[in-house]
Design a protein around this motif. Structure first.
Motif, PDB file in Angstrom:
ATOM      1  N   LYS A   1      -0.711  -6.170  14.008  1.00 11.20           N
ATOM      2  CA  LYS A   1      -0.182  -6.423  12.429  1.00 11.20           C
ATOM      3  C   LYS A   1       1.429  -6.646  12.541  1.00 11.20           C
ATOM      4  O   LYS A   1       2.037  -6.973  11.784  1.00 11.20           O
ATOM      5  CB  LYS A   1      -0.455  -5.211  11.551  1.00 11.20           C
ATOM      6  CG  LYS A   1      -1.925  -4.970  11.472  1.00 11.20           C
ATOM      7  CD  LYS A   1      -2.448  -4.161  10.584  1.00 11.20           C
ATOM      8  CE  LYS A   1      -3.861  -3.806  10.523  1.00 11.20           C
ATOM      9  NZ  LYS A   1      -4.248  -2.728   9.799  1.00 11.20           N
ATOM     10  N   THR A   2       2.128  -5.972  13.560  1.00 15.46           N
ATOM     11  CA  THR A   2       3.410  -5.845  13.612  1.00 15.46           C
ATOM     12  C   THR A   2       4.116  -6.121  14.957  1.00 15.46           C
ATOM     13  O   THR A   2       3.682  -5.617  16.165  1.00 15.46           O
ATOM     14  CB  THR A   2       4.216  -4.442  13.163  1.00 15.46           C
ATOM     15  OG1 THR A   2       3.604  -3.791  11.943  1.00 15.46           O
ATOM     16  CG2 THR A   2       5.546  -4.260  13.170  1.00 15.46           C
ATOM     17  N   ARG A   3       5.091  -7.114  14.980  1.00 18.08           N
ATOM     18  CA  ARG A   3       5.595  -7.201  16.123  1.00 18.08           C
ATOM     19  C   ARG A   3       7.278  -7.608  16.149  1.00 18.08           C
ATOM     20  O   ARG A   3       7.519  -8.660  15.323  1.00 18.08           O
ATOM     21  CB  ARG A   3       5.158  -8.947  16.674  1.00 18.08           C
ATOM     22  CG  ARG A   3       5.684  -9.212  17.998  1.00 18.08           C
ATOM     23  CD  ARG A   3       4.443 -10.048  18.862  1.00 18.08           C
ATOM     24  NE  ARG A   3       3.592  -9.401  19.373  1.00 18.08           N
ATOM     25  CZ  ARG A   3       2.074  -9.610  18.671  1.00 18.08           C
ATOM     26  NH1 ARG A   3       2.003 -10.539  17.832  1.00 18.08           N
ATOM     27  NH2 ARG A   3       0.966  -8.688  19.090  1.00 18.08           N
ATOM     28  N   ASP A   4       7.873  -6.743  16.589  1.00 19.30           N
ATOM     29  CA  ASP A   4       9.355  -6.457  16.529  1.00 19.30           C
ATOM     30  C   ASP A   4       9.987  -7.344  17.498  1.00 19.30           C
ATOM     31  O   ASP A   4       9.719  -7.226  18.770  1.00 19.30           O
ATOM     32  CB  ASP A   4       9.790  -5.060  16.765  1.00 19.30           C
ATOM     33  CG  ASP A   4      11.187  -4.783  16.420  1.00 19.30           C
ATOM     34  OD1 ASP A   4      12.071  -5.588  17.296  1.00 19.30           O
ATOM     35  OD2 ASP A   4      11.764  -4.322  15.507  1.00 19.30           O
ATOM     36  N   ALA A   5      10.500  -8.548  17.151  1.00 21.11           N
ATOM     37  CA  ALA A   5      11.204  -9.652  18.000  1.00 21.11           C
ATOM     38  C   ALA A   5      12.120  -8.884  18.874  1.00 21.11           C
ATOM     39  O   ALA A   5      12.139  -9.574  20.011  1.00 21.11           O
ATOM     40  CB  ALA A   5      11.758 -10.559  17.127  1.00 21.11           C
ATOM     41  N   TYR A   6      12.942  -7.913  18.309  1.00 23.06           N
ATOM     42  CA  TYR A   6      13.940  -7.439  19.416  1.00 23.06           C
ATOM     43  C   TYR A   6      13.446  -6.603  20.360  1.00 23.06           C
ATOM     44  O   TYR A   6      13.964  -6.670  21.843  1.00 23.06           O
ATOM     45  CB  TYR A   6      15.025  -6.667  18.492  1.00 23.06           C
ATOM     46  CG  TYR A   6      15.347  -7.617  17.425  1.00 23.06           C
ATOM     47  CD1 TYR A   6      16.641  -8.258  17.753  1.00 23.06           C
ATOM     48  CD2 TYR A   6      14.988  -7.384  16.257  1.00 23.06           C
ATOM     49  CE1 TYR A   6      17.288  -8.969  16.533  1.00 23.06           C
ATOM     50  CE2 TYR A   6      15.441  -8.279  15.160  1.00 23.06           C
ATOM     51  CZ  TYR A   6      16.487  -8.987  15.217  1.00 23.06           C
ATOM     52  OH  TYR A   6      17.036  -9.856  14.349  1.00 23.06           O
ATOM     53  N   TYR A   7      12.541  -5.745  20.185  1.00 21.16           N
ATOM     54  CA  TYR A   7      11.907  -4.856  21.205  1.00 21.16           C
ATOM     55  C   TYR A   7      11.010  -5.560  22.182  1.00 21.16           C
ATOM     56  O   TYR A   7      11.255  -5.382  23.310  1.00 21.16           O
ATOM     57  CB  TYR A   7      10.879  -3.648  20.389  1.00 21.16           C
ATOM     58  CG  TYR A   7      10.138  -3.034  21.349  1.00 21.16           C
ATOM     59  CD1 TYR A   7      10.654  -1.866  21.998  1.00 21.16           C
ATOM     60  CD2 TYR A   7       8.789  -3.308  21.630  1.00 21.16           C
ATOM     61  CE1 TYR A   7       9.968  -1.338  23.136  1.00 21.16           C
ATOM     62  CE2 TYR A   7       8.056  -2.733  22.547  1.00 21.16           C
ATOM     63  CZ  TYR A   7       8.481  -1.550  22.972  1.00 21.16           C
ATOM     64  OH  TYR A   7       7.859  -0.924  24.107  1.00 21.16           O
ATOM     65  N   THR A   8      10.230  -6.438  21.426  1.00 25.54           N
ATOM     66  CA  THR A   8       9.220  -7.232  22.653  1.00 25.54           C
ATOM     67  C   THR A   8      10.084  -8.196  23.321  1.00 25.54           C
ATOM     68  O   THR A   8       9.702  -8.420  24.443  1.00 25.54           O
ATOM     69  CB  THR A   8       8.287  -8.105  21.606  1.00 25.54           C
ATOM     70  OG1 THR A   8       9.032  -9.106  20.906  1.00 25.54           O
ATOM     71  CG2 THR A   8       7.384  -7.028  20.812  1.00 25.54           C
ATOM     72  N   ALA A   9      11.186  -8.680  23.149  1.00 23.59           N
ATOM     73  CA  ALA A   9      11.980  -9.411  23.977  1.00 23.59           C
ATOM     74  C   ALA A   9      12.412  -8.662  24.940  1.00 23.59           C
ATOM     75  O   ALA A   9      12.566  -9.217  26.230  1.00 23.59           O
ATOM     76  CB  ALA A   9      13.188 -10.191  22.923  1.00 23.59           C
ATOM     77  N   ARG A  10      12.763  -7.413  24.599  1.00 20.92           N
ATOM     78  CA  ARG A  10      13.464  -6.657  25.706  1.00 20.92           C
ATOM     79  C   ARG A  10      12.258  -6.084  26.724  1.00 20.92           C
ATOM     80  O   ARG A  10      12.470  -6.225  28.003  1.00 20.92           O
ATOM     81  CB  ARG A  10      14.132  -5.572  25.194  1.00 20.92           C
ATOM     82  CG  ARG A  10      15.620  -5.566  25.004  1.00 20.92           C
ATOM     83  CD  ARG A  10      16.357  -4.428  24.645  1.00 20.92           C
ATOM     84  NE  ARG A  10      17.720  -4.810  23.994  1.00 20.92           N
ATOM     85  CZ  ARG A  10      18.202  -4.779  22.742  1.00 20.92           C
ATOM     86  NH1 ARG A  10      17.220  -4.740  21.863  1.00 20.92           N
ATOM     87  NH2 ARG A  10      19.424  -5.131  22.488  1.00 20.92           N
ATOM     88  N   ARG A  11      11.365  -5.818  26.047  1.00 20.36           N
ATOM     89  CA  ARG A  11      10.195  -5.106  26.944  1.00 20.36           C
ATOM     90  C   ARG A  11       9.642  -6.154  27.883  1.00 20.36           C
ATOM     91  O   ARG A  11       9.227  -5.936  28.946  1.00 20.36           O
ATOM     92  CB  ARG A  11       9.205  -4.690  25.913  1.00 20.36           C
ATOM     93  CG  ARG A  11       8.079  -3.988  26.293  1.00 20.36           C
ATOM     94  CD  ARG A  11       8.119  -2.548  26.920  1.00 20.36           C
ATOM     95  NE  ARG A  11       6.891  -1.808  27.111  1.00 20.36           N
ATOM     96  CZ  ARG A  11       6.762  -1.305  28.394  1.00 20.36           C
ATOM     97  NH1 ARG A  11       7.422  -1.842  29.294  1.00 20.36           N
ATOM     98  NH2 ARG A  11       5.743  -0.602  28.364  1.00 20.36           N
ATOM     99  N   ARG A  12       9.385  -7.317  27.114  1.00 19.59           N
ATOM    100  CA  ARG A  12       8.739  -8.412  27.945  1.00 19.59           C
ATOM    101  C   ARG A  12       9.661  -9.047  29.128  1.00 19.59           C
ATOM    102  O   ARG A  12       9.227  -9.353  30.342  1.00 19.59           O
ATOM    103  CB  ARG A  12       8.201  -9.427  27.236  1.00 19.59           C
ATOM    104  CG  ARG A  12       7.061  -9.118  26.304  1.00 19.59           C
ATOM    105  CD  ARG A  12       6.687 -10.122  25.388  1.00 19.59           C
ATOM    106  NE  ARG A  12       5.816  -9.597  24.202  1.00 19.59           N
ATOM    107  CZ  ARG A  12       5.124 -10.189  23.308  1.00 19.59           C
ATOM    108  NH1 ARG A  12       5.539 -11.463  22.962  1.00 19.59           N
ATOM    109  NH2 ARG A  12       4.420  -9.492  22.728  1.00 19.59           N
TER     110      ARG A  12
END
Length: 349
Positions: free
Chosen positions: A117-128
């Protein structure tokens, strides 16, 4: 080879090779604290002490710019033009020397910021774009209780490479394909018998951990003592509402967003926030539903042991790292509060 033994004297050479392609964040001493900093020339690596801070700050910075904006007049006389530019990070990094409890904290972030439901672009970019090399714990601190909440001193969840301490070096084991690629850059020899010896030390550390909390009973009794403000005032008596517990916690993820700048240009910032702050739930009307410190502590403990598990298949949001206990200026101990709920708020009370 997926498992090798790396001499301590060869760790720096490995980091140098990793730093050729990645930004390496590793623990180092700053006064009495052990913090994560970018690795570089003259870096004093600290792998024997638990980091004071958690690795969450690498993938979820204390302060980050989400976007910048500028506003200019319209030549045709219409409304001013506003241009907003997102600043999604592209940095590829590796967190080196994290502990299992700190890495497990990112599992909470994943569920909050990267779900269906929620995908934070900033967090997921760093996490991946971030790999993780973890150091297993061969001895627990008096404040450690990771096994109480589903973790362990050698838990590999979330790690790409696990390092098991053993005398003058580490048994290094690749956990993921990415970890295997990073491990191929290290100088080492087949682990042989050292593998079993290192893991035996970690198992000994597990056996030395305290008796587990009765999590199901805590959840049940929390509802019973929720309205007992005398109980919560007693538990929060020493608390200063400073927020150190939340800022150092590997799984706390609350934030605030502010716009800073002028009418013509500026930026939108995201900054860490904490639920122990008086202003955290303060409303524009002036009303504060958690004006009392006791209410805020009740919410914090409830979120860790009750609210989060209720919406995430029973998973406890506390990772048992003990950072909140070690760094609390007034010695508030979340384990004691949890046990008080478990033992005090029962049918006999």
């Amino acid at each position: 080879m997926d498992t090798i033994f790396i001499q301590r004297t060869d760790i720096g050479r490995w980091l140098d090779r990793l730093a050729e392609e990645l930004t390496v964040f590793a623990p180092t001493r700053r006064g009495d604290a052990v913090v994560y900093r970018p690795y570089g020339a003259g870096f004093a690596l600290e792998l024997d002490a638990m980091p004071t801070t958690s690795p969450k700050e690498i993938v979820f910075p204390q302060n980050e710019t989400l976007l910048t904006y500028s506003r200019a007049g319209n030549a045709s006389g219409g409304a001013p033009k506003v241009e907003a530019r997102e600043t999604v990070p592209e940095q590829k990094a590796v967190i080196f020397g994290a502990r299992p409890c700190g890495v497990n904290g990112l599992g909470v972030f994943d569920q909050v910021f990267d779900n269906d439901k929620t995908r934070d672009a900033y967090y997921t970019a760093r996490r991946r774009n971030t790999r993780i090399i973890t150091v297993a714990c061969d001895r627990p601190r008096p404040t450690c209780f990771c096994t109480n909440v589903g973790g362990g001193p050698g838990d590999t969840a979330g790690s790409d490479v696990m390092l098991y301490p053993l005398g003058d070096g580490f048994v290094a084991e690749a956990v993921t394909t990415g970890g295997k690629a990073m491990l191929s850059l290290a100088t080492g020899n087949p682990a042989g018998d050292r593998d079993a010896a290192a893991k035996a030390l970690v198992e000994k550390a597990r056996e030395a951990m305290p008796e587990p909390l009765e999590l199901a009973r805590i959840r049940e009794n929390f509802d019973k003592c929720f309205g007992d403000m005398e109980f919560w005032e007693e538990q929060s008596g020493k608390c200063l509402s400073c927020g150190a517990c939340a800022y150092l916690c590997p799984s706390c993820h609350c934030f605030n967003i502010t716009d800073e700048g002028t009418e013509s240009e500026g930026k939108r910032l995201r900054s860490w926030d904490n639920c122990m702050s008086y202003t955290f739930t303060s409303e524009a009307s002036g009303h504060n539903p958690r004006a009392a410190k006791a209410m805020r502590l009740r919410n914090r403990v409830g979120h860790k042991f009750v609210y989060f598990p209720e919406t995430h298949e029973g998973e406890v949001a506390c990772r048992g790292c003990g950072r909140c206990i070690v760094s609390c200026p007034s010695s508030v101990d979340i384990r004691q509060i949890a046990k008080a709920i478990q033992e005090y708020c029962d049918d006999d009370k």
